[in-house]
Design an enzyme around this catalytic site. Structure first.
Site, PDB file in Angstrom:
ATOM      1  N   LYS A  53      57.507  57.859  33.246  1.00 33.35           N
ATOM      2  CA  LYS A  53      56.981  58.996  33.709  1.00 33.35           C
ATOM      3  C   LYS A  53      55.557  58.385  31.795  1.00 33.35           C
ATOM      4  O   LYS A  53      54.866  58.818  32.602  1.00 33.35           O
ATOM      5  CB  LYS A  53      57.359  59.947  33.016  1.00 33.35           C
ATOM      6  N   GLN A  97      64.184  65.687  29.545  1.00 29.67           N
ATOM      7  CA  GLN A  97      65.345  64.873  30.933  1.00 29.67           C
ATOM      8  C   GLN A  97      66.349  65.180  30.492  1.00 29.67           C
ATOM      9  O   GLN A  97      67.155  65.405  29.615  1.00 29.67           O
ATOM     10  CB  GLN A  97      65.145  63.367  29.889  1.00 29.67           C
ATOM     11  N   ASP A 120      58.800  70.384  35.381  1.00 27.09           N
ATOM     12  CA  ASP A 120      59.935  70.514  36.121  1.00 27.09           C
ATOM     13  C   ASP A 120      59.974  71.595  37.149  1.00 27.09           C
ATOM     14  O   ASP A 120      60.468  70.933  38.122  1.00 27.09           O
ATOM     15  CB  ASP A 120      60.528  70.219  35.289  1.00 27.09           C
TER      16      ASP A 120
HETATM   17  N1  GUN Z   1      67.018  64.463  35.758  1.00 27.66           N
HETATM   18  C1  GUN Z   1      67.504  63.242  36.660  1.00 27.66           C
HETATM   19  N2  GUN Z   1      65.854  63.911  37.499  1.00 27.66           N
HETATM   20  C2  GUN Z   1      65.429  65.197  36.592  1.00 27.66           C
HETATM   21  C3  GUN Z   1      64.113  65.463  36.580  1.00 27.66           C
HETATM   22  O1  GUN Z   1      63.197  65.179  38.153  1.00 27.66           O
HETATM   23  N3  GUN Z   1      63.154  66.040  36.171  1.00 27.66           N
HETATM   24  C4  GUN Z   1      64.534  66.592  34.299  1.00 27.66           C
HETATM   25  N4  GUN Z   1      63.352  66.771  33.581  1.00 27.66           N
HETATM   26  N5  GUN Z   1      64.983  65.403  34.100  1.00 27.66           N
HETATM   27  C5  GUN Z   1      65.300  65.070  35.733  1.00 27.66           C
END
Ligand code: GUN
Length: 295
Positions: A53, A97, A120
């Site tokens: 990311k 995350q 998100d």
């Molecule tokens: N863990 C797995 N997928 C995601 C996501 O799309 N966003 C976040 N913040 N954590 C995750």
């Protein structure tokens, strides 16, 4: 007709290029889009996702700030940090995350994030807006799926879409997106889950089958209608001693079995995975535009 392999990497590159143009436009108006990614603990998969990311931000012209915490950081300290980021006008996106360590309440942490910075799309305000069709920040993985389908020249309107899985991150927002009006939706939607009786009966009705179960190679050819579009959201590590890392990545779909039956299918890796990061870039510029009231 030969099965179409939907190239997530290529479509993700297109979307990232669009996000880069949008970021440049914001920069030319004096706004530097900025995403903060918060990582708690040492989970190797989470570290890898956060790394990709941050790298994507650099390539897109989005400023990124990575904040890491030891797994034993208190929930109160994390909440304080979110409050600080919510108040910081130079920050447009905040992503914590998941999963978080067991001593933390993920729902409470998610709700602490300012909905206008919730790239998100997990905050209940955004979940509610999505469900009633109000423009908002929507979860990256499911939001990328109609993009992949439509950009591959496949019509969605009027199709029967069957989603396997009801997680808050993929299954439920996927249903909300697919049922809305519009050319990247307008589907008849069925959601299957662990309580579903005769799963194969339902999956065999799908024109568009979306697998988000978390079980390696769960979907077999006999569960798929010939010619269906099959979207594999799974990313599972399975042991493979022939690989240097000791594992390989497989999806929730048994690709070798299903590919001959499907009309179109996404591979793993190189399918849905790269799209998630691309949509995060889109969401970050969207958040920056909305917060600064630029369009
Ligand atoms: N863990 C797995 N997928 C995601 C996501 O799309 N966003 C976040 N913040 N954590 C995750």
């Amino acid at each position: 007709m030969a099965t179409k392999i939907i190239d997530g990497k290529k479509i993700a590159a297109e979307i990232r290029s669009e996000a880069k143009d949008e970021a440049s436009e914001l920069i030319s108006k004096g706004v530097q889009p900025c995403l903060v990614v918060v990582l708690v603990g040492e989970d190797p998969a989470s570290k890898a996702y956060v790394g990709s990311k941050v790298k994507a931000c650099t390539e897109t012209g989005i400023k990124s700030i990575k904040i890491t915490h030891a797994a034993d950081v208190s929930e109160a300290a994390l909440m304080q940090e979110i409050d600080r980021l919510n108040a910081d006008e130079s920050v447009h996106g905040i992503l914590v995350q998941l999963p978080l360590p067991k001593h933390m309440d993920e729902d409470a942490v998610t709700e602490r994030i300012d909905p206008s910075k919730d790239v998100d799309g997990f905050h209940p305000e955004n979940v509610g807006k999505l469900s009633i069709g109000i423009d908002c920040l929507t979860p990256c993985t499911p939001t990328g799926i109609p993009e992949m389908i439509v950009r591959s020249g496949i019509e969605m309107s009027g199709k029967h879409a069957v989603v396997i899985g009801r997680s808050n991150i993929v299954g439920k927002p996927m249903m909300s997106l697919l049922v809305q009006k519009g050319n990247k939706a307008n589907c008849t939607v069925t959601c299957c889950h662990s309580g579903t009786k005769d799963l194969s009966y339902h999956t065999q009705q799908a024109d568009i089958l979306i697998a988000a179960i978390g079980v390696p190679e769960f979907v077999k050819a006999n569960m798929v209608k010939p010619g269906a579009t099959v979207i594999d959201v799974g990313i599972n590590r399975v042991e493979d001693t022939s690989k240097a890392k000791g594992y390989k990545l497989v999806g929730d779909v048994d690709f070798a079995d299903v590919e001959p039956v499907a009309g179109a299918i996404t591979p793993v890796p190189g399918g849905v995975g790269p799209m998630t990061v691309a949509m995060l870039m889109k969401n970050t510029v969207k958040a920056a535009r909305m917060i600064t009231a630029l369009s």
